[in-house]
Enzyme design. Sequence first.
Site: not given
Ligand code: NAD
Length: 504
Positions: A405, A308, A199, A274
């Site tokens: 963050e 991230c 997804k 992650e």
């Molecule tokens: P997000 O958590 O909003 O979304 C990530 C994914 O989860 C998306 O595909 C989203 O559709 C899905 N999602 C949203 N709600 C959900 C739920 N209730 N249950 C399951 N899945 C759900 O994050 P974002 O805004 O897309 O990305 C930014 C965040 O990701 C930042 O906090 C960043 O630090 C983190 N990030 C971490 C890494 C790492 O490797 N540690 C890498 C990239 C980004």
Amino acid sequence: MDSIVRNYLEQFGVREETRRFLEQPQRMLIGGAFVAGGEGEGLDVIEPSTEGVITQIPLATTGDLDRAVAAARAQFDGGAWRRLKPLERERLLHRLADLVEAHADELAEIESIDVGKSVANARDVDIQGTIDTYRYFAGWASKLHGRTVEPSLPGHYLAYTRKEPVGVVGIIVPWNFPLQTLAWKLAAALAVGCTAVIKPAELTSLSTLRFAQLVQEAGIPDGVVNVVTGRGDVIGAAMARHPGIDKVTFTGSTAVGRDVGSAAVDGVKRVTLELGGKSPVLVLDDADVEAAARAVANGMFFNSGQVCDAGSRLYVQRGVHERFLAALIDYTRTLKIAPGLDRDCFISPLVSAQQKARVTSWIETGRREGAELVYGGRNVEGSGYFVQPTIFAHCRPDMRIVKEEIFGPVLVSAPFDDLNEAVALANDTPYGLAAAIYSRDLNRVHALVPKLRAGSVYVNAHSTIDPAMPFGGFKASGFGKDLGSEQLDSLMETKAVWITLNDA
Ligand code: NAD
């Protein structure tokens, strides 16, 4: 496609195949078939520098998800995929890497148009990283093994362990590096023999949908890789709970990761998380100030800070503090703010209007909290979700802009006096994704490395990433690793086999 987006693609001479793909109706991949799926109208996909509509993606239903899981399950529970020999999986993964390489410029353009990011960086980092990751894990397919053990029990036994793929893997990824983050999860899963349901983030699904076409072209059996596009709180949440999924691997925010983790544990699924970060950067007074200033700016403002492990908390030893900040500001001034398709752009628009509003409001919070704004912070005129790179100085540890963050181009900084204080400041966070040190004194570097509670420590550089090195956080930045040999165990079960032997 809105005419403003069409003009944008024309202005920068986007290649014909990219345009053709973006003009096609977007389809999910379920059980080897490209299907419209979903309910209703689908979701508009917005190009971040023009704010125009590119296309629509299907919004999957949980019925679509069930079909995708059933297809992945059928392949895992005895389909052609499970009968493939390791070298055959290896060959398929290389073929996939070859196809990504052959379409690298097109994929980089799609990524740039969808995420808003620099097309040059998309080609050199996102797509190159994707190719390298499939190649690296291709090689592992034929090098997985258990061990034989000599038990001390009375009697005779052949005791050995087998490594077996964990099953159907649910892959949930964020929007900042869509294809590369997917590769970090899918490549290892396929190498060990798992099947997958993916997804992508709803904001940025396009490169994954194009990649799905390449998966089919590579000859990976139908149903091994499935892509469902949809809302996180509907499809992502349903994946975390789905009884047909054996393991969930999630990259995203800590808040959502917590929910995904609890749902997975509740269903006794394997899970890798992650999550977010607020990574500290320590500049010591023996550092090469000019070189460190360039690296710190790149480590913070690359991908417009939507990284991230961005080095977003800067601590500079007092002796070089003023000189370092001046060099940092001078260099940051040279970073070109432009649309992603401009090959010279460094600061591209943020991914969405919501993200721009969020980051802009963090800049306001910084001002209100009394942090000293030393660079940026002004509006960028015209259309697009642009935010100036912004630097705050003399921040206090209790400020919200220091603690939370921001996930945009906003750097907070403060001076420090000695290394003990630097370690205390660096570790003063619930996160633990990465940390960076700038110094020419290896003794000081080695004294610091073990004290920093972070999954990666970069010295005199930032975000040096390679598929052979594990990546993943300590503390609230998650658990489990992507990449490196460390990732393989998280995708395999270990079976202990006891064969009782009679005396010969
Ligand atoms: P997000 O958590 O909003 O979304 C990530 C994914 O989860 C998306 O595909 C989203 O559709 C899905 N999602 C949203 N709600 C959900 C739920 N209730 N249950 C399951 N899945 C759900 O994050 P974002 O805004 O897309 O990305 C930014 C965040 O990701 C930042 O906090 C960043 O630090 C983190 N990030 C971490 C890494 C790492 O490797 N540690 C890498 C990239 C980004």
